[in-house]
Design a protein around this motif. Structure first.
Motif, PDB file in Angstrom:
ATOM      1  N   HIS A  13       0.818  -1.200   0.253  1.00 47.95           N
ATOM      2  CA  HIS A  13      -0.081  -0.110   0.252  1.00 47.95           C
ATOM      3  C   HIS A  13       0.545   1.145   0.310  1.00 47.95           C
ATOM      4  N   ALA A  14       1.966   1.015   0.989  1.00 48.89           N
ATOM      5  CA  ALA A  14       2.755   2.204   0.901  1.00 48.89           C
ATOM      6  C   ALA A  14       3.331   2.507  -0.581  1.00 48.89           C
ATOM      7  N   GLN A  15       3.985   1.436  -1.017  1.00 46.53           N
ATOM      8  CA  GLN A  15       4.487   1.626  -2.703  1.00 46.53           C
ATOM      9  C   GLN A  15       3.376   2.935  -3.472  1.00 46.53           C
ATOM     10  N   PHE A  16       2.362   1.671  -3.760  1.00 42.83           N
ATOM     11  CA  PHE A  16       1.090   2.299  -4.440  1.00 42.83           C
ATOM     12  C   PHE A  16       0.688   4.074  -4.066  1.00 42.83           C
ATOM     13  N   GLU A  17       1.294   4.311  -3.391  1.00 42.97           N
ATOM     14  CA  GLU A  17       0.667   5.877  -2.686  1.00 42.97           C
ATOM     15  C   GLU A  17       2.094   6.296  -3.357  1.00 42.97           C
ATOM     16  N   ARG A  18       3.165   5.707  -3.198  1.00 42.75           N
ATOM     17  CA  ARG A  18       4.020   6.832  -3.584  1.00 42.75           C
ATOM     18  C   ARG A  18       3.643   7.136  -5.023  1.00 42.75           C
ATOM     19  N   LEU A  19       3.274   5.781  -5.531  1.00 38.31           N
ATOM     20  CA  LEU A  19       2.729   5.566  -7.175  1.00 38.31           C
ATOM     21  C   LEU A  19       2.270   6.632  -7.711  1.00 38.31           C
ATOM     22  N   VAL A  20       0.605   6.788  -6.641  1.00 40.33           N
ATOM     23  CA  VAL A  20      -0.175   7.117  -6.868  1.00 40.33           C
ATOM     24  C   VAL A  20       0.266   9.032  -6.632  1.00 40.33           C
ATOM     25  N   ASP A  21       1.311   9.690  -6.379  1.00 42.10           N
ATOM     26  CA  ASP A  21       1.423  10.382  -5.934  1.00 42.10           C
ATOM     27  C   ASP A  21       3.059  10.953  -6.541  1.00 42.10           C
ATOM     28  N   GLU A  22       3.744  10.154  -7.974  1.00 42.42           N
ATOM     29  CA  GLU A  22       4.777  10.741  -8.784  1.00 42.42           C
ATOM     30  C   GLU A  22       4.019  10.268  -9.994  1.00 42.42           C
ATOM     31  N   GLU A  23       2.885   9.770 -10.729  1.00 46.97           N
ATOM     32  CA  GLU A  23       2.971   8.691 -11.370  1.00 46.97           C
ATOM     33  C   GLU A  23       1.450   9.842 -12.010  1.00 46.97           C
ATOM     34  N   PHE A  24       0.632   9.458 -11.016  1.00 45.74           N
ATOM     35  CA  PHE A  24      -0.982   9.358 -11.354  1.00 45.74           C
ATOM     36  C   PHE A  24      -1.463  10.809 -11.061  1.00 45.74           C
ATOM     37  N   VAL A  25      -2.945  11.354 -11.342  1.00 42.87           N
ATOM     38  CA  VAL A  25      -3.291  11.808 -11.182  1.00 42.87           C
ATOM     39  C   VAL A  25      -4.540  11.977  -9.490  1.00 42.87           C
ATOM     40  N   THR A  26      -4.956  10.059  -9.784  1.00 40.99           N
ATOM     41  CA  THR A  26      -6.185  10.126  -8.588  1.00 40.99           C
ATOM     42  C   THR A  26      -5.680   8.649  -7.964  1.00 40.99           C
ATOM     43  N   GLU A  27      -6.145   7.591  -7.235  1.00 42.40           N
ATOM     44  CA  GLU A  27      -6.233   6.562  -6.641  1.00 42.40           C
ATOM     45  C   GLU A  27      -6.514   5.716  -8.107  1.00 42.40           C
ATOM     46  N   GLU A  28      -7.943   6.313  -8.100  1.00 37.50           N
ATOM     47  CA  GLU A  28      -8.660   5.740  -8.847  1.00 37.50           C
ATOM     48  C   GLU A  28      -8.561   5.536 -11.009  1.00 37.50           C
ATOM     49  N   GLU A  29      -6.880   6.421 -10.440  1.00 35.54           N
ATOM     50  CA  GLU A  29      -6.903   6.208 -12.382  1.00 35.54           C
ATOM     51  C   GLU A  29      -5.483   5.714 -12.344  1.00 35.54           C
ATOM     52  N   ALA A  30      -4.635   5.388 -11.331  1.00 38.18           N
ATOM     53  CA  ALA A  30      -3.661   4.311 -10.933  1.00 38.18           C
ATOM     54  C   ALA A  30      -4.471   2.674 -11.079  1.00 38.18           C
ATOM     55  N   VAL A  31      -5.354   3.165 -10.271  1.00 36.71           N
ATOM     56  CA  VAL A  31      -6.255   1.265 -10.166  1.00 36.71           C
ATOM     57  C   VAL A  31      -6.126   0.760 -11.633  1.00 36.71           C
ATOM     58  N   GLU A  32      -6.703   1.811 -12.256  1.00 38.81           N
ATOM     59  CA  GLU A  32      -6.987   1.547 -13.553  1.00 38.81           C
ATOM     60  C   GLU A  32      -5.839   0.973 -14.595  1.00 38.81           C
ATOM     61  N   GLU A  33      -5.579   1.971 -14.428  1.00 39.92           N
ATOM     62  CA  GLU A  33      -3.618   1.479 -15.542  1.00 39.92           C
ATOM     63  C   GLU A  33      -2.831   0.813 -15.011  1.00 39.92           C
ATOM     64  N   LEU A  34      -3.123   0.597 -13.958  1.00 39.51           N
ATOM     65  CA  LEU A  34      -2.188  -0.642 -13.053  1.00 39.51           C
ATOM     66  C   LEU A  34      -2.699  -1.653 -13.313  1.00 39.51           C
ATOM     67  N   LEU A  35      -4.296  -2.035 -13.339  1.00 42.99           N
ATOM     68  CA  LEU A  35      -4.772  -3.472 -13.572  1.00 42.99           C
ATOM     69  C   LEU A  35      -5.058  -3.946 -15.061  1.00 42.99           C
ATOM     70  N   SER A  36      -5.072  -2.726 -16.113  1.00 43.31           N
ATOM     71  CA  SER A  36      -5.069  -2.515 -17.152  1.00 43.31           C
ATOM     72  C   SER A  36      -3.505  -3.099 -17.733  1.00 43.31           C
ATOM     73  N   ALA A  37      -2.491  -2.838 -17.068  1.00 46.32           N
ATOM     74  CA  ALA A  37      -1.428  -3.027 -17.953  1.00 46.32           C
ATOM     75  C   ALA A  37      -0.666  -4.652 -17.462  1.00 46.32           C
TER      76      ALA A  37
END
Length: 80
Positions: A13-37
């Motif tokens: 979860h900590a890694q995910f939060e860092r990735l959201v802060d650095e690469e994505f606008v929202t958590e929802e966008e991060a989840v959608e793109e990471l799951l799709s990939a």
């Protein structure tokens, strides 16, 4: 859009939060793109049912022992 609830270990979860802060606008966008990939990578069909040869096996005859002299030279005193 369907809703999914996921339980993650604290370190993931900590890694995910860092990735959201650095690469994505929202958590929802991060989840959608990471799951799709991840799904694309998991379900990717290469269309090749043949087993891929191991590179070490493929080139084993072309390799030589680095402890040996590839030129077949003699002892070190020949080079002095």
């Amino acid at each position: 859009m369907p809703t999914v609830e996921v339980s993650l270990p604290q370190d993931v979860h900590a890694q995910f939060e860092r990735l959201v802060d650095e690469e994505f606008v929202t958590e929802e966008e991060a989840v959608e793109e990471l799951l799709s990939a991840g799904l694309d990578a998991y379900t990717r069909d290469t269309g090749d049912d043949r087993e891929t040869p191991d590179m070490a096996d493929e080139y084993a005859d072309d390799m030589w022992d680095t402890a040996e002299d590839p030129a077949g030279g003699g002892p070190d005193e020949d080079y002095l």
